[in-house]
Motif scaffolding. Sequence first.
Motif, PDB file in Angstrom:
ATOM      1  N   ALA A  23     -71.966 -40.304 -65.337  1.00  0.00           N
ATOM      2  CA  ALA A  23     -71.477 -39.603 -66.520  1.00  0.00           C
ATOM      3  C   ALA A  23     -72.448 -38.500 -66.945  1.00  0.00           C
ATOM      4  O   ALA A  23     -72.025 -37.386 -67.310  1.00  0.00           O
ATOM      5  CB  ALA A  23     -71.256 -40.595 -67.666  1.00  0.00           C
ATOM      6  N   ARG A  24     -73.747 -38.776 -66.909  1.00  0.00           N
ATOM      7  CA  ARG A  24     -74.740 -37.748 -67.257  1.00  0.00           C
ATOM      8  C   ARG A  24     -74.688 -36.589 -66.272  1.00  0.00           C
ATOM      9  O   ARG A  24     -74.778 -35.421 -66.657  1.00  0.00           O
ATOM     10  CB  ARG A  24     -76.140 -38.358 -67.290  1.00  0.00           C
ATOM     11  CG  ARG A  24     -76.358 -39.339 -68.424  1.00  0.00           C
ATOM     12  CD  ARG A  24     -77.845 -39.536 -68.693  1.00  0.00           C
ATOM     13  NE  ARG A  24     -78.559 -40.036 -67.523  1.00  0.00           N
ATOM     14  CZ  ARG A  24     -78.801 -41.324 -67.291  1.00  0.00           C
ATOM     15  NH1 ARG A  24     -78.366 -42.238 -68.143  1.00  0.00           N
ATOM     16  NH2 ARG A  24     -79.458 -41.690 -66.231  1.00  0.00           N
ATOM     17  N   HIS A  25     -74.519 -36.914 -65.000  1.00  0.00           N
ATOM     18  CA  HIS A  25     -74.434 -35.867 -63.985  1.00  0.00           C
ATOM     19  C   HIS A  25     -73.209 -34.980 -64.211  1.00  0.00           C
ATOM     20  O   HIS A  25     -73.308 -33.744 -64.149  1.00  0.00           O
ATOM     21  CB  HIS A  25     -74.375 -36.505 -62.597  1.00  0.00           C
ATOM     22  CG  HIS A  25     -73.986 -35.549 -61.507  1.00  0.00           C
ATOM     23  ND1 HIS A  25     -74.850 -34.595 -61.005  1.00  0.00           N
ATOM     24  CD2 HIS A  25     -72.809 -35.395 -60.825  1.00  0.00           C
ATOM     25  CE1 HIS A  25     -74.237 -33.896 -60.064  1.00  0.00           C
ATOM     26  NE2 HIS A  25     -73.008 -34.356 -59.943  1.00  0.00           N
ATOM     27  N   GLU A  26     -72.063 -35.597 -64.489  1.00  0.00           N
ATOM     28  CA  GLU A  26     -70.839 -34.816 -64.697  1.00  0.00           C
ATOM     29  C   GLU A  26     -70.929 -33.991 -65.980  1.00  0.00           C
ATOM     30  O   GLU A  26     -70.479 -32.842 -66.009  1.00  0.00           O
ATOM     31  CB  GLU A  26     -69.624 -35.744 -64.744  1.00  0.00           C
ATOM     32  CG  GLU A  26     -69.281 -36.392 -63.409  1.00  0.00           C
ATOM     33  CD  GLU A  26     -68.884 -35.374 -62.348  1.00  0.00           C
ATOM     34  OE1 GLU A  26     -68.601 -34.203 -62.695  1.00  0.00           O
ATOM     35  OE2 GLU A  26     -68.851 -35.729 -61.164  1.00  0.00           O
ATOM     36  N   ALA A  27     -71.492 -34.559 -67.039  1.00  0.00           N
ATOM     37  CA  ALA A  27     -71.626 -33.805 -68.283  1.00  0.00           C
ATOM     38  C   ALA A  27     -72.503 -32.573 -68.080  1.00  0.00           C
ATOM     39  O   ALA A  27     -72.194 -31.480 -68.582  1.00  0.00           O
ATOM     40  CB  ALA A  27     -72.207 -34.707 -69.369  1.00  0.00           C
ATOM     41  N   THR A  28     -73.579 -32.735 -67.340  1.00  0.00           N
ATOM     42  CA  THR A  28     -74.449 -31.581 -67.062  1.00  0.00           C
ATOM     43  C   THR A  28     -73.715 -30.523 -66.265  1.00  0.00           C
ATOM     44  O   THR A  28     -73.798 -29.319 -66.573  1.00  0.00           O
ATOM     45  CB  THR A  28     -75.706 -32.045 -66.299  1.00  0.00           C
ATOM     46  OG1 THR A  28     -76.405 -33.018 -67.071  1.00  0.00           O
ATOM     47  CG2 THR A  28     -76.622 -30.874 -66.008  1.00  0.00           C
ATOM     48  N   SER A  29     -72.979 -30.935 -65.244  1.00  0.00           N
ATOM     49  CA  SER A  29     -72.262 -29.974 -64.399  1.00  0.00           C
ATOM     50  C   SER A  29     -71.152 -29.276 -65.179  1.00  0.00           C
ATOM     51  O   SER A  29     -70.926 -28.068 -65.012  1.00  0.00           O
ATOM     52  CB  SER A  29     -71.680 -30.693 -63.181  1.00  0.00           C
ATOM     53  OG  SER A  29     -72.703 -31.275 -62.401  1.00  0.00           O
ATOM     54  N   ILE A  30     -70.441 -30.020 -66.034  1.00  0.00           N
ATOM     55  CA  ILE A  30     -69.348 -29.426 -66.804  1.00  0.00           C
ATOM     56  C   ILE A  30     -69.865 -28.355 -67.753  1.00  0.00           C
ATOM     57  O   ILE A  30     -69.310 -27.252 -67.851  1.00  0.00           O
ATOM     58  CB  ILE A  30     -68.583 -30.526 -67.570  1.00  0.00           C
ATOM     59  CG1 ILE A  30     -67.778 -31.393 -66.590  1.00  0.00           C
ATOM     60  CG2 ILE A  30     -67.667 -29.918 -68.629  1.00  0.00           C
ATOM     61  CD1 ILE A  30     -67.138 -32.611 -67.231  1.00  0.00           C
TER      62      ILE A  30
ATOM     63  N   SER B 285     -72.744 -35.638 -77.363  1.00  0.00           N
ATOM     64  CA  SER B 285     -74.166 -35.537 -77.701  1.00  0.00           C
ATOM     65  C   SER B 285     -74.766 -34.202 -77.282  1.00  0.00           C
ATOM     66  O   SER B 285     -75.788 -33.781 -77.830  1.00  0.00           O
ATOM     67  CB  SER B 285     -74.943 -36.681 -77.043  1.00  0.00           C
ATOM     68  OG  SER B 285     -74.898 -36.569 -75.626  1.00  0.00           O
ATOM     69  N   ARG B 286     -74.126 -33.510 -76.343  1.00  0.00           N
ATOM     70  CA  ARG B 286     -74.639 -32.222 -75.879  1.00  0.00           C
ATOM     71  C   ARG B 286     -73.902 -31.042 -76.510  1.00  0.00           C
ATOM     72  O   ARG B 286     -74.111 -29.899 -76.111  1.00  0.00           O
ATOM     73  CB  ARG B 286     -74.544 -32.141 -74.364  1.00  0.00           C
ATOM     74  CG  ARG B 286     -75.322 -33.247 -73.657  1.00  0.00           C
ATOM     75  CD  ARG B 286     -75.262 -33.114 -72.167  1.00  0.00           C
ATOM     76  NE  ARG B 286     -75.804 -34.293 -71.507  1.00  0.00           N
ATOM     77  CZ  ARG B 286     -76.307 -34.289 -70.276  1.00  0.00           C
ATOM     78  NH1 ARG B 286     -76.336 -33.173 -69.577  1.00  0.00           N
ATOM     79  NH2 ARG B 286     -76.769 -35.403 -69.744  1.00  0.00           N
ATOM     80  N   GLY B 287     -73.051 -31.321 -77.506  1.00  0.00           N
ATOM     81  CA  GLY B 287     -72.423 -30.244 -78.252  1.00  0.00           C
ATOM     82  C   GLY B 287     -71.093 -29.766 -77.735  1.00  0.00           C
ATOM     83  O   GLY B 287     -70.600 -28.723 -78.182  1.00  0.00           O
ATOM     84  N   ALA B 288     -70.464 -30.496 -76.837  1.00  0.00           N
ATOM     85  CA  ALA B 288     -69.157 -30.084 -76.324  1.00  0.00           C
ATOM     86  C   ALA B 288     -68.074 -30.330 -77.369  1.00  0.00           C
ATOM     87  O   ALA B 288     -68.226 -31.182 -78.257  1.00  0.00           O
ATOM     88  CB  ALA B 288     -68.829 -30.841 -75.037  1.00  0.00           C
ATOM     89  N   ASN B 289     -66.976 -29.573 -77.271  1.00  0.00           N
ATOM     90  CA  ASN B 289     -65.859 -29.699 -78.204  1.00  0.00           C
ATOM     91  C   ASN B 289     -64.826 -30.649 -77.618  1.00  0.00           C
ATOM     92  O   ASN B 289     -63.984 -30.248 -76.813  1.00  0.00           O
ATOM     93  CB  ASN B 289     -65.235 -28.329 -78.474  1.00  0.00           C
ATOM     94  CG  ASN B 289     -66.230 -27.346 -79.061  1.00  0.00           C
ATOM     95  OD1 ASN B 289     -67.070 -27.714 -79.879  1.00  0.00           O
ATOM     96  ND2 ASN B 289     -66.142 -26.091 -78.638  1.00  0.00           N
ATOM     97  N   LEU B 290     -64.878 -31.913 -78.002  1.00  0.00           N
ATOM     98  CA  LEU B 290     -63.921 -32.909 -77.522  1.00  0.00           C
ATOM     99  C   LEU B 290     -62.889 -33.196 -78.607  1.00  0.00           C
ATOM    100  O   LEU B 290     -63.230 -33.262 -79.791  1.00  0.00           O
ATOM    101  CB  LEU B 290     -64.624 -34.198 -77.104  1.00  0.00           C
ATOM    102  CG  LEU B 290     -64.877 -34.328 -75.589  1.00  0.00           C
ATOM    103  CD1 LEU B 290     -65.944 -33.336 -75.167  1.00  0.00           C
ATOM    104  CD2 LEU B 290     -65.266 -35.730 -75.217  1.00  0.00           C
ATOM    105  N   THR B 291     -61.652 -33.374 -78.194  1.00  0.00           N
ATOM    106  CA  THR B 291     -60.566 -33.662 -79.131  1.00  0.00           C
ATOM    107  C   THR B 291     -59.922 -34.986 -78.768  1.00  0.00           C
ATOM    108  O   THR B 291     -60.004 -35.446 -77.619  1.00  0.00           O
ATOM    109  CB  THR B 291     -59.507 -32.544 -79.090  1.00  0.00           C
ATOM    110  OG1 THR B 291     -58.936 -32.469 -77.768  1.00  0.00           O
ATOM    111  CG2 THR B 291     -60.121 -31.194 -79.435  1.00  0.00           C
TER     112      THR B 291
ATOM    113  N   ARG C 126     -67.275 -24.361 -71.050  1.00  0.00           N
ATOM    114  CA  ARG C 126     -68.345 -24.749 -71.969  1.00  0.00           C
ATOM    115  C   ARG C 126     -67.885 -24.702 -73.420  1.00  0.00           C
ATOM    116  O   ARG C 126     -68.216 -25.582 -74.215  1.00  0.00           O
ATOM    117  CB  ARG C 126     -69.554 -23.849 -71.762  1.00  0.00           C
ATOM    118  CG  ARG C 126     -70.738 -24.180 -72.661  1.00  0.00           C
ATOM    119  CD  ARG C 126     -71.879 -23.216 -72.415  1.00  0.00           C
ATOM    120  NE  ARG C 126     -72.311 -23.259 -71.027  1.00  0.00           N
ATOM    121  CZ  ARG C 126     -73.171 -22.387 -70.492  1.00  0.00           C
ATOM    122  NH1 ARG C 126     -73.657 -21.406 -71.243  1.00  0.00           N
ATOM    123  NH2 ARG C 126     -73.527 -22.484 -69.224  1.00  0.00           N
ATOM    124  N   ASN C 127     -67.127 -23.678 -73.800  1.00  0.00           N
ATOM    125  CA  ASN C 127     -66.713 -23.509 -75.191  1.00  0.00           C
ATOM    126  C   ASN C 127     -65.234 -23.832 -75.416  1.00  0.00           C
ATOM    127  O   ASN C 127     -64.679 -23.473 -76.460  1.00  0.00           O
ATOM    128  CB  ASN C 127     -66.998 -22.072 -75.640  1.00  0.00           C
ATOM    129  CG  ASN C 127     -68.480 -21.739 -75.589  1.00  0.00           C
ATOM    130  OD1 ASN C 127     -69.319 -22.564 -75.956  1.00  0.00           O
ATOM    131  ND2 ASN C 127     -68.804 -20.540 -75.129  1.00  0.00           N
TER     132      ASN C 127
END
Length: 245
Positions: free
Chosen positions: A61-68, A111-117, A75-76
């Motif tokens: 999950a950390r790896h995918e979040a970084t890549s995304i 936690s990394r500031g992504a916009n999730l809905t 990103r936005n």
Amino acid sequence: MRTRPRLFRLPTFLQAASVGVASLLLSGCFYANTSQAPIATTYPYTEQQRMQAAHHWDVLARHEATSILQRERVRNRDLYISAADDNDVSTYRGGEFGRGFRTLLTSELVSRGANLTTIPTVNGAIITVDVDVVEHRDRGFVRPPTGAFTALTAGVAVATIPINHWAEPALGLIPAGILADITSGSWTNTGNEEIIVTTQIIDGERILYSSSNIYYINAGDRRQYAPHSIPRAPVTPTVSITDTW
């Protein structure tokens, strides 16, 4: 008295070496010119990790979040993580990996500031997670871990030292045990079960992001990753007997 000249003879080990070289050269000629079928060969040495703990799901999950978040196109954007597809008929429902990985990926992105809905939005994109299970039914020889033979032979060599030098022969196994303790942490069996975890971000008909990762899994953990691929247990027929008077 006339002496017969002595012929020069190669030492025995050189004779054996020359015969071996000649054999190799001849076999190379035959190999280069005649072959009724392609010769099987191997791939370069590679490593593949085994997934057998929830912590490993978190690492992915950390790896995918970084890549995304490294992709400018997503990103936005508003991102919605889709739920698992439960439309297929299956004996088992759920899937621990599907639920756990989506939860961990959500936490990492937020936690990394992504916009999730919580629901798909008009201008947002959808994150999907798909798991494919690969089962090998007829594998050939698989090379042991690197250093396995060296460790074994080193253990045998060390075990012979105390017979001549130490008072207690069993002490010779101590260095071999230490060597095994140092190296065995990186060894695991290859196994016949693998999974391909694919994470994609889709916007309508466009794929904005796609990442696939392959892992070994334990055979008994298949239900955690692909519950729909587990066969249904056979149904035992029941017969009811009614008395008529």
